[in-house]
Design a protein around this motif. Structure first.
Motif, PDB file in Angstrom:
ATOM      1  N   ALA A  67     -53.647  31.441 -34.351  1.00 19.67           N
ATOM      2  CA  ALA A  67     -54.276  32.130 -35.480  1.00 19.67           C
ATOM      3  C   ALA A  67     -55.786  32.100 -35.293  1.00 19.67           C
ATOM      4  O   ALA A  67     -56.353  31.062 -34.933  1.00 19.67           O
ATOM      5  CB  ALA A  67     -53.895  31.463 -36.790  1.00 19.67           C
ATOM      6  N   ILE A  68     -56.417  33.230 -35.528  1.00 24.23           N
ATOM      7  CA  ILE A  68     -57.872  33.329 -35.506  1.00 24.23           C
ATOM      8  C   ILE A  68     -58.290  33.617 -36.943  1.00 24.23           C
ATOM      9  O   ILE A  68     -58.021  34.699 -37.467  1.00 24.23           O
ATOM     10  CB  ILE A  68     -58.367  34.437 -34.558  1.00 24.23           C
ATOM     11  CG1 ILE A  68     -57.794  34.229 -33.159  1.00 24.23           C
ATOM     12  CG2 ILE A  68     -59.907  34.450 -34.523  1.00 24.23           C
ATOM     13  CD1 ILE A  68     -57.992  35.416 -32.226  1.00 24.23           C
ATOM     14  N   LEU A  69     -58.902  32.614 -37.567  1.00 25.61           N
ATOM     15  CA  LEU A  69     -59.162  32.681 -39.002  1.00 25.61           C
ATOM     16  C   LEU A  69     -60.650  32.612 -39.305  1.00 25.61           C
ATOM     17  O   LEU A  69     -61.433  32.064 -38.536  1.00 25.61           O
ATOM     18  CB  LEU A  69     -58.434  31.530 -39.706  1.00 25.61           C
ATOM     19  CG  LEU A  69     -56.917  31.468 -39.481  1.00 25.61           C
ATOM     20  CD1 LEU A  69     -56.331  30.247 -40.183  1.00 25.61           C
ATOM     21  CD2 LEU A  69     -56.235  32.741 -39.951  1.00 25.61           C
ATOM     22  N   GLU A 121     -63.340  32.681 -35.721  1.00 27.62           N
ATOM     23  CA  GLU A 121     -63.901  33.802 -34.967  1.00 27.62           C
ATOM     24  C   GLU A 121     -65.058  33.337 -34.079  1.00 27.62           C
ATOM     25  O   GLU A 121     -65.307  33.928 -33.036  1.00 27.62           O
ATOM     26  CB  GLU A 121     -64.327  34.936 -35.904  1.00 27.62           C
ATOM     27  CG  GLU A 121     -65.609  34.722 -36.677  1.00 27.62           C
ATOM     28  CD  GLU A 121     -65.477  33.848 -37.915  1.00 27.62           C
ATOM     29  OE1 GLU A 121     -66.449  33.815 -38.688  1.00 27.62           O
ATOM     30  OE2 GLU A 121     -64.433  33.194 -38.093  1.00 27.62           O
ATOM     31  N   SER A 122     -65.752  32.284 -34.447  1.00 26.18           N
ATOM     32  CA  SER A 122     -66.862  31.785 -33.619  1.00 26.18           C
ATOM     33  C   SER A 122     -66.359  31.103 -32.357  1.00 26.18           C
ATOM     34  O   SER A 122     -67.112  30.941 -31.390  1.00 26.18           O
ATOM     35  CB  SER A 122     -67.757  30.852 -34.417  1.00 26.18           C
ATOM     36  OG  SER A 122     -67.022  29.751 -34.895  1.00 26.18           O
ATOM     37  N   ASP A 123     -65.061  30.710 -32.333  1.00 27.94           N
ATOM     38  CA  ASP A 123     -64.469  30.111 -31.142  1.00 27.94           C
ATOM     39  C   ASP A 123     -63.836  31.142 -30.215  1.00 27.94           C
ATOM     40  O   ASP A 123     -63.316  30.788 -29.156  1.00 27.94           O
ATOM     41  CB  ASP A 123     -63.352  29.119 -31.557  1.00 27.94           C
ATOM     42  CG  ASP A 123     -63.858  27.996 -32.424  1.00 27.94           C
ATOM     43  OD1 ASP A 123     -64.979  27.516 -32.174  1.00 27.94           O
ATOM     44  OD2 ASP A 123     -63.140  27.615 -33.365  1.00 27.94           O
ATOM     45  N   LEU A 124     -63.855  32.392 -30.611  1.00 25.61           N
ATOM     46  CA  LEU A 124     -63.150  33.451 -29.907  1.00 25.61           C
ATOM     47  C   LEU A 124     -63.777  33.737 -28.550  1.00 25.61           C
ATOM     48  O   LEU A 124     -64.925  34.153 -28.472  1.00 25.61           O
ATOM     49  CB  LEU A 124     -63.143  34.718 -30.764  1.00 25.61           C
ATOM     50  CG  LEU A 124     -62.270  35.876 -30.346  1.00 25.61           C
ATOM     51  CD1 LEU A 124     -60.814  35.436 -30.241  1.00 25.61           C
ATOM     52  CD2 LEU A 124     -62.391  37.002 -31.345  1.00 25.61           C
ATOM     53  N   LEU A 125     -63.017  33.507 -27.506  1.00 26.02           N
ATOM     54  CA  LEU A 125     -63.500  33.740 -26.145  1.00 26.02           C
ATOM     55  C   LEU A 125     -62.548  34.630 -25.367  1.00 26.02           C
ATOM     56  O   LEU A 125     -62.307  34.425 -24.194  1.00 26.02           O
ATOM     57  CB  LEU A 125     -63.670  32.404 -25.408  1.00 26.02           C
ATOM     58  CG  LEU A 125     -64.657  31.421 -26.014  1.00 26.02           C
ATOM     59  CD1 LEU A 125     -64.601  30.092 -25.294  1.00 26.02           C
ATOM     60  CD2 LEU A 125     -66.071  31.983 -25.967  1.00 26.02           C
ATOM     61  N   MET A 133     -47.635  36.640 -30.299  1.00 20.58           N
ATOM     62  CA  MET A 133     -48.368  37.370 -31.319  1.00 20.58           C
ATOM     63  C   MET A 133     -49.405  36.437 -31.936  1.00 20.58           C
ATOM     64  O   MET A 133     -49.161  35.256 -32.108  1.00 20.58           O
ATOM     65  CB  MET A 133     -47.391  37.882 -32.376  1.00 20.58           C
ATOM     66  CG  MET A 133     -47.980  38.812 -33.391  1.00 20.58           C
ATOM     67  SD  MET A 133     -48.635  40.381 -32.796  1.00 20.58           S
ATOM     68  CE  MET A 133     -47.157  41.237 -32.289  1.00 20.58           C
ATOM     69  N   ILE A 134     -50.537  37.001 -32.283  1.00 22.83           N
ATOM     70  CA  ILE A 134     -51.638  36.247 -32.891  1.00 22.83           C
ATOM     71  C   ILE A 134     -51.797  36.700 -34.337  1.00 22.83           C
ATOM     72  O   ILE A 134     -51.772  37.894 -34.633  1.00 22.83           O
ATOM     73  CB  ILE A 134     -52.956  36.491 -32.125  1.00 22.83           C
ATOM     74  CG1 ILE A 134     -52.812  36.076 -30.661  1.00 22.83           C
ATOM     75  CG2 ILE A 134     -54.112  35.753 -32.786  1.00 22.83           C
ATOM     76  CD1 ILE A 134     -53.978  36.511 -29.785  1.00 22.83           C
ATOM     77  N   LEU A 135     -51.966  35.750 -35.221  1.00 21.63           N
ATOM     78  CA  LEU A 135     -52.255  36.049 -36.618  1.00 21.63           C
ATOM     79  C   LEU A 135     -53.768  36.006 -36.797  1.00 21.63           C
ATOM     80  O   LEU A 135     -54.431  35.135 -36.244  1.00 21.63           O
ATOM     81  CB  LEU A 135     -51.599  34.996 -37.511  1.00 21.63           C
ATOM     82  CG  LEU A 135     -51.775  35.261 -38.980  1.00 21.63           C
ATOM     83  CD1 LEU A 135     -50.434  35.579 -39.600  1.00 21.63           C
ATOM     84  CD2 LEU A 135     -52.415  34.083 -39.649  1.00 21.63           C
ATOM     85  N   VAL A 136     -54.338  36.957 -37.546  1.00 20.75           N
ATOM     86  CA  VAL A 136     -55.791  36.991 -37.751  1.00 20.75           C
ATOM     87  C   VAL A 136     -56.113  37.214 -39.229  1.00 20.75           C
ATOM     88  O   VAL A 136     -55.347  37.838 -39.962  1.00 20.75           O
ATOM     89  CB  VAL A 136     -56.472  38.099 -36.906  1.00 20.75           C
ATOM     90  CG1 VAL A 136     -56.278  37.843 -35.419  1.00 20.75           C
ATOM     91  CG2 VAL A 136     -55.972  39.482 -37.272  1.00 20.75           C
ATOM     92  N   SER A 137     -57.258  36.693 -39.645  1.00 17.92           N
ATOM     93  CA  SER A 137     -57.738  36.948 -41.012  1.00 17.92           C
ATOM     94  C   SER A 137     -58.037  38.433 -41.150  1.00 17.92           C
ATOM     95  O   SER A 137     -58.764  39.017 -40.343  1.00 17.92           O
ATOM     96  CB  SER A 137     -59.010  36.153 -41.283  1.00 17.92           C
ATOM     97  OG  SER A 137     -58.758  34.774 -41.328  1.00 17.92           O
ATOM     98  N   ALA A 138     -57.492  39.041 -42.182  1.00 15.45           N
ATOM     99  CA  ALA A 138     -57.663  40.481 -42.389  1.00 15.45           C
ATOM    100  C   ALA A 138     -59.119  40.871 -42.559  1.00 15.45           C
ATOM    101  O   ALA A 138     -59.527  41.961 -42.146  1.00 15.45           O
ATOM    102  CB  ALA A 138     -56.847  40.937 -43.590  1.00 15.45           C
ATOM    103  N   CYS A 139     -59.943  40.008 -43.133  1.00 20.80           N
ATOM    104  CA  CYS A 139     -61.367  40.339 -43.307  1.00 20.80           C
ATOM    105  C   CYS A 139     -62.054  40.504 -41.954  1.00 20.80           C
ATOM    106  O   CYS A 139     -62.985  41.300 -41.822  1.00 20.80           O
ATOM    107  CB  CYS A 139     -62.082  39.309 -44.172  1.00 20.80           C
ATOM    108  SG  CYS A 139     -62.121  37.640 -43.486  1.00 20.80           S
ATOM    109  N   LEU A 140     -61.573  39.781 -40.934  1.00 24.08           N
ATOM    110  CA  LEU A 140     -62.139  39.914 -39.590  1.00 24.08           C
ATOM    111  C   LEU A 140     -61.710  41.221 -38.927  1.00 24.08           C
ATOM    112  O   LEU A 140     -62.329  41.669 -37.965  1.00 24.08           O
ATOM    113  CB  LEU A 140     -61.729  38.727 -38.717  1.00 24.08           C
ATOM    114  CG  LEU A 140     -62.240  37.363 -39.161  1.00 24.08           C
ATOM    115  CD1 LEU A 140     -61.643  36.265 -38.281  1.00 24.08           C
ATOM    116  CD2 LEU A 140     -63.766  37.314 -39.134  1.00 24.08           C
TER     117      LEU A 140
END
Length: 140
Positions: free
Chosen positions: A91-93, A135-139, A1-8
């Protein structure tokens, strides 16, 4: 599971009441692969709230020098607990945030100046073996 910033994920939880939706993040949530969180809201801070930045000594202050360090630490600990409960390994923050920033954060001068470092939540997650990217590293 991945945790992400809710604003994203499109939730209006940023300090100014806005969001920064990212289509890849939203799809991860729709696919059941990610959990959205907002450390500041988990700490009980209101939305909207005062803008804050991380100083070189690690304190989180507003432009009028109100100290929010304890709240940001509490939010980080809540996020870590969620990661542990759901087995999150990544985590994608949100970049540049005093909570979620990964690699660079605003320097505390409120002049949009960036400095190398990690937000409070990003740092705690990394210290606990969770991979943290922005998010800028998201590939994906």
């Amino acid at each position: 599971m991945i945790l992400v910033s809710a604003c994203l994920a499109g939730f209006n939880c940023r300090f100014d009441g806005s969001s920064k939706p990212n289509d890849k993040i939203i799809q991860l949530i729709k696919d059941g692969k990610a959990i959205p969180v907002c450390p500041e809201q988990l700490a009980g801070l209101a939305t909207p709230r005062k803008a804050t930045e991380q100083r070189s000594d690690g304190r989180i202050l507003s432009e009028d020098s109100e100290d929010f360090t304890a709240e940001f630490q509490k939010g980080a600990e809540e996020v870590l607990a969620i990661c542990k409960q759901f087995g999150c390994t990544k985590a994608i923050l949100k970049s540049k945030s005093p909570s979620c920033g990964s690699g660079q954060v605003f320097d505390g001068s409120f002049t949009s100046t960036l400095t190398d470092g990690y937000g409070v939540t990003a740092k705690l997650l990394k210290e606990n073996g969770i991979e943290v990217i922005s998010e800028s590293d998201l590939l994906i």
